[in-house]
Motif scaffolding. Sequence first.
Motif, short mmCIF file in Angstrom:
data_model
loop_
_atom_site.label_atom_id
_atom_site.label_comp_id
_atom_site.label_asym_id
_atom_site.label_seq_id
_atom_site.Cartn_x
_atom_site.Cartn_y
_atom_site.Cartn_z
N LEU A 126 0.82 -1.20 0.00
CA LEU A 126 0.00 0.00 0.00
C LEU A 126 0.86 1.26 0.00
CD1 LEU A 126 -2.78 -1.09 2.52
CD2 LEU A 126 -3.10 -0.59 0.09
N ARG A 130 0.64 3.98 -2.96
CA ARG A 130 0.22 5.34 -2.61
C ARG A 130 1.15 6.40 -3.20
NH1 ARG A 130 0.44 8.24 2.83
NH2 ARG A 130 -1.31 9.71 2.75
N THR A 135 -5.36 5.93 -2.72
CA THR A 135 -5.77 4.61 -2.20
C THR A 135 -6.83 4.79 -1.12
OG1 THR A 135 -4.03 4.58 -0.51
CG2 THR A 135 -3.52 3.61 -2.67
N ALA A 136 -7.75 3.85 -1.07
CA ALA A 136 -8.82 3.91 -0.07
C ALA A 136 -9.36 2.51 0.18
CB ALA A 136 -9.96 4.82 -0.54
N THR A 137 -9.95 2.32 1.34
CA THR A 137 -10.73 1.11 1.57
C THR A 137 -12.07 1.26 0.84
OG1 THR A 137 -11.82 1.99 3.54
CG2 THR A 137 -9.72 0.85 3.87
N ALA A 150 -6.70 -0.05 10.16
CA ALA A 150 -5.64 0.70 9.47
C ALA A 150 -4.59 1.20 10.45
CB ALA A 150 -6.25 1.86 8.69
N PHE A 157 -3.59 3.97 3.94
CA PHE A 157 -4.63 4.41 3.01
C PHE A 157 -4.73 5.94 3.03
CE2 PHE A 157 -6.22 0.08 4.00
CZ PHE A 157 -6.33 -0.41 2.70
#
Length: 248
Positions: A126, A130, A135-137, A150, A157
């Motif tokens: 990640l 990034r 980036t994200a959930t 996280a 994220f």
Amino acid sequence: MARSPATTEDGRRIGAGVDAVVFDVFGTVVDWRTGVASEFQRVGSRVGAQADWPGLTTQWRSLYPPTLLRVVSGEVPWRSLDELHRMTLDTVLAEHGLSGFTDTDRAELVGAWHRLSPWPDSRDGLARLRETHVTATLSNGSTALLIRLARAGGLPFDTILSAELIHSYKPDPKVYLMAAELLEVAPRRLLMTACHLDDLRAAADAGLRTAYIPRPLEWGPDHPAPPAPDWVDLIATDIPDLARQLTP
């Protein structure tokens, strides 16, 4: 052997057409089975219960998709994931005659989903991704749950997106389109990443691109990950491999 960058049918790099990457979390980024089974073992030992804890964990998780679909269809009103986990936990314990678990014990087991460890590649992958992409959930877990995972796992994220934000659950197409709207990217420039093909199929139907990361140990060593179908845009062995393939 180095993996060739993923391309579309007309030869364009997929990475060049992706602005943001959203991730399923349970199974894709964190290892739910090991963590929940360990909590079952710990709490079960405390109350003097004996059972196949990994088996109960698998059964508990297997009730997750049909329960969410009942919410998405409107059959039952929206409830938080913790409430749904408690409901299905009660079902599993009752089926196995495990009546010695108090409300406090059950709350601890539901809380196990807030304390899961990342897969070994998740944090570094990640961080690398990034550097080039947002980036994200994009998970059915609650916002609070995802923040806890996280922070505890050091998962970098850019933001936390939960289906809770619109009181629905994946595979509702509104969840995927919500992510595109909140990140201000076109659906075709948003990459949904998951180890679950049903999640990816729903994302593709909503207009998103898809990346499949098989997790062979998600359901244990006796349940290998299914092969990728032709409609998946990109296949990666892990999150660092995904980052390599998306590097401009």
